[in-house]
Design a protein around this motif. Structure first.
Motif, PDB file in Angstrom:
ATOM      1  N   VAL A   1      -6.805  -6.323  -2.482  1.00 63.71           N
ATOM      2  CA  VAL A   1      -6.673  -6.905  -1.138  1.00 63.71           C
ATOM      3  C   VAL A   1      -5.548  -7.923  -1.074  1.00 63.71           C
ATOM      4  O   VAL A   1      -5.094  -8.294   0.015  1.00 63.71           O
ATOM      5  CB  VAL A   1      -7.992  -7.545  -0.665  1.00 63.71           C
ATOM      6  CG1 VAL A   1      -9.065  -6.493  -0.472  1.00 63.71           C
ATOM      7  CG2 VAL A   1      -8.465  -8.637  -1.624  1.00 63.71           C
ATOM      8  N   ALA A   2      -5.070  -8.379  -2.227  1.00 61.29           N
ATOM      9  CA  ALA A   2      -3.965  -9.327  -2.238  1.00 61.29           C
ATOM     10  C   ALA A   2      -2.617  -8.646  -1.987  1.00 61.29           C
ATOM     11  O   ALA A   2      -1.625  -9.317  -1.680  1.00 61.29           O
ATOM     12  CB  ALA A   2      -3.921 -10.075  -3.568  1.00 61.29           C
ATOM     13  N   ASP A   3      -2.568  -7.327  -2.112  1.00 61.35           N
ATOM     14  CA  ASP A   3      -1.353  -6.563  -1.818  1.00 61.35           C
ATOM     15  C   ASP A   3      -1.391  -6.186  -0.347  1.00 61.35           C
ATOM     16  O   ASP A   3      -1.896  -5.117   0.036  1.00 61.35           O
ATOM     17  CB  ASP A   3      -1.299  -5.315  -2.707  1.00 61.35           C
ATOM     18  CG  ASP A   3      -0.005  -4.525  -2.551  1.00 61.35           C
ATOM     19  OD1 ASP A   3       0.713  -4.740  -1.550  1.00 61.35           O
ATOM     20  OD2 ASP A   3       0.283  -3.673  -3.412  1.00 61.35           O
ATOM     21  N   GLY A   4      -0.858  -7.086   0.486  1.00 61.97           N
ATOM     22  CA  GLY A   4      -0.998  -6.942   1.927  1.00 61.97           C
ATOM     23  C   GLY A   4      -0.469  -5.647   2.501  1.00 61.97           C
ATOM     24  O   GLY A   4      -1.119  -5.016   3.343  1.00 61.97           O
ATOM     25  N   GLY A   5       0.708  -5.228   2.044  1.00 60.07           N
ATOM     26  CA  GLY A   5       1.303  -4.012   2.581  1.00 60.07           C
ATOM     27  C   GLY A   5       0.481  -2.783   2.261  1.00 60.07           C
ATOM     28  O   GLY A   5       0.203  -1.942   3.137  1.00 60.07           O
ATOM     29  N   ALA A   6       0.058  -2.646   1.016  1.00 58.37           N
ATOM     30  CA  ALA A   6      -0.732  -1.487   0.615  1.00 58.37           C
ATOM     31  C   ALA A   6      -2.107  -1.503   1.280  1.00 58.37           C
ATOM     32  O   ALA A   6      -2.617  -0.458   1.711  1.00 58.37           O
ATOM     33  CB  ALA A   6      -0.887  -1.464  -0.903  1.00 58.37           C
ATOM     34  N   ALA A   7      -2.704  -2.687   1.381  1.00 61.54           N
ATOM     35  CA  ALA A   7      -4.024  -2.785   2.016  1.00 61.54           C
ATOM     36  C   ALA A   7      -3.948  -2.376   3.483  1.00 61.54           C
ATOM     37  O   ALA A   7      -4.821  -1.663   3.990  1.00 61.54           O
ATOM     38  CB  ALA A   7      -4.564  -4.205   1.887  1.00 61.54           C
ATOM     39  N   TRP A   8      -2.880  -2.797   4.169  1.00 58.48           N
ATOM     40  CA  TRP A   8      -2.743  -2.463   5.579  1.00 58.48           C
ATOM     41  C   TRP A   8      -2.495  -0.970   5.785  1.00 58.48           C
ATOM     42  O   TRP A   8      -2.941  -0.394   6.777  1.00 58.48           O
ATOM     43  CB  TRP A   8      -1.637  -3.291   6.229  1.00 58.48           C
ATOM     44  CG  TRP A   8      -1.483  -2.985   7.698  1.00 58.48           C
ATOM     45  CD1 TRP A   8      -0.396  -2.444   8.316  1.00 58.48           C
ATOM     46  CD2 TRP A   8      -2.459  -3.185   8.719  1.00 58.48           C
ATOM     47  NE1 TRP A   8      -0.629  -2.283   9.657  1.00 58.48           N
ATOM     48  CE2 TRP A   8      -1.887  -2.735   9.932  1.00 58.48           C
ATOM     49  CE3 TRP A   8      -3.759  -3.694   8.733  1.00 58.48           C
ATOM     50  CZ2 TRP A   8      -2.573  -2.783  11.147  1.00 58.48           C
ATOM     51  CZ3 TRP A   8      -4.451  -3.740   9.940  1.00 58.48           C
ATOM     52  CH2 TRP A   8      -3.864  -3.296  11.123  1.00 58.48           C
ATOM     53  N   ARG A   9      -1.847  -0.326   4.840  1.00 57.57           N
ATOM     54  CA  ARG A   9      -1.660   1.127   4.956  1.00 57.57           C
ATOM     55  C   ARG A   9      -3.008   1.853   4.924  1.00 57.57           C
ATOM     56  O   ARG A   9      -3.229   2.805   5.680  1.00 57.57           O
ATOM     57  CB  ARG A   9      -0.745   1.635   3.835  1.00 57.57           C
ATOM     58  CG  ARG A   9       0.740   1.354   4.071  1.00 57.57           C
ATOM     59  CD  ARG A   9       1.617   2.133   3.130  1.00 57.57           C
ATOM     60  NE  ARG A   9       1.483   1.697   1.742  1.00 57.57           N
ATOM     61  CZ  ARG A   9       2.163   0.676   1.225  1.00 57.57           C
ATOM     62  NH1 ARG A   9       3.025  -0.010   1.965  1.00 57.57           N
ATOM     63  NH2 ARG A   9       1.998   0.355  -0.055  1.00 57.57           N
TER      64      ARG A   9
END
Length: 280
Positions: free
Chosen positions: A159-167
């Motif tokens: 969840v700390a990887d904002g871009g990947a989580a948002w995808r």
């Protein structure tokens, strides 16, 4: 008690095939059965037409049918009340059991750490990610996940990887489309072993332990620990709910999901007669 089940869309005077065995088992036990038009409820038309086949003044009722959004259930309850039929589970109780924010606080300590949003915006989603801080999580909305799209719309590696989580969140939102309910829900990922068990609770008492419908051929473990969660489920004060339990890798039993029992599926491995006897 009156049992309400959906009518068959093509043969509206008969129960939907999925619930026909439960309707038949109820009648054998002397329970009256009436049909509701599920499609009419979900189309958003007048709810009174959806319950037109329910006899007026036929007493307290319980629904066993396909999932309804909270507002659809409330419309059904209002239409039934006009016919002097009261649902055992009120609309407010249905929402508390059906939507995760309604039951989560009572089960903290028995279920994965969770954060949620009240909308589908990226800003709100990032705030929910920040609550969990880091690490893997499972994504859903207030009522449902997309676990069959695990890697693209359910599992968030960090969840700390904002871009990947948002995808992942964007794909989830796309797949849920008009069925998206409430907001995004992030559940901290935990490692489980064995199949889930579905437990059925009436007025805070566990009446039945079955396989989960997704793994109906896998009998529930003999040591499913319902006692550990019983006080928390009783605290909710809900008439009829299910709680799906699974063993954590460390041996604890964890609640994966709680749901309103009226719209929770019965596994095919549990006979309808046994089921109806337990919940009525």
């Amino acid at each position: 008690m009156l049992l309400l089940v959906p009518g068959d869309p093509l043969r509206p005077r008969r129960p939907d095939e999925h619930f026909a065995a439960e309707a038949a088992a109820a009648r054998v036990r002397g329970i009256d059965v009436a049909l509701v038009d599920h499609d009419a409820l979900t189309r958003g038309g007048p709810a009174d037409a959806a319950v037109a086949r329910v006899p007026a003044g036929s007493g307290p009722a319980s629904y066993r049918g396909w999932m309804l959004r909270t507002e659809q259930y409330a419309a059904m309850a209002t239409a039934l009340a006009a016919r002097e039929v009261e649902l055992r589970t009120s609309p407010e109780q249905y929402q508390r059991g059906h939507e995760l924010p309604g039951w989560y606080a009572a089960l903290v300590g028995h279920t994965p750490e969770t954060a949620w949003t009240l909308d589908d915006t990226r800003g709100a989603f990032e705030q929910a990610c920040a609550v969990l801080g880091g690490g893997p999580a499972v994504l859903r909305d207030f009522t449902k996940s997309m676990k069959h799209y695990w890697n693209e719309a359910a599992y968030v590696p960090d969840v700390a990887d904002g871009g990947a989580a948002w995808r992942v969140a964007s794909r989830f939102r796309e797949l849920r489309d008009d069925e998206f309910t409430g907001g995004f829900v992030l559940r901290r990922f935990e490692t489980f072993t064995g199949a889930e068990a579905r437990t059925w609770w009436v007025n805070g008492n566990c009446r039945l332990v079955t396989a989960h419908p997704d793994t109906a051929a896998d009998a529930p473990a003999a040591d499913v620990d319902v006692a550990s969660v019983a006080p928390s489920i009783a605290q909710l004060g809900l008439p009829f709910v299910t709680a799906d339990l699974v063993r954590h890798a460390d041996g604890r039993w964890r609640v994966v999901e709680l749901g309103d029992g009226q719209v929770s599926d019965r596994p095919a491995s549990t006979p309808a007669e046994e089921f109806i006897a337990a919940i009525t």
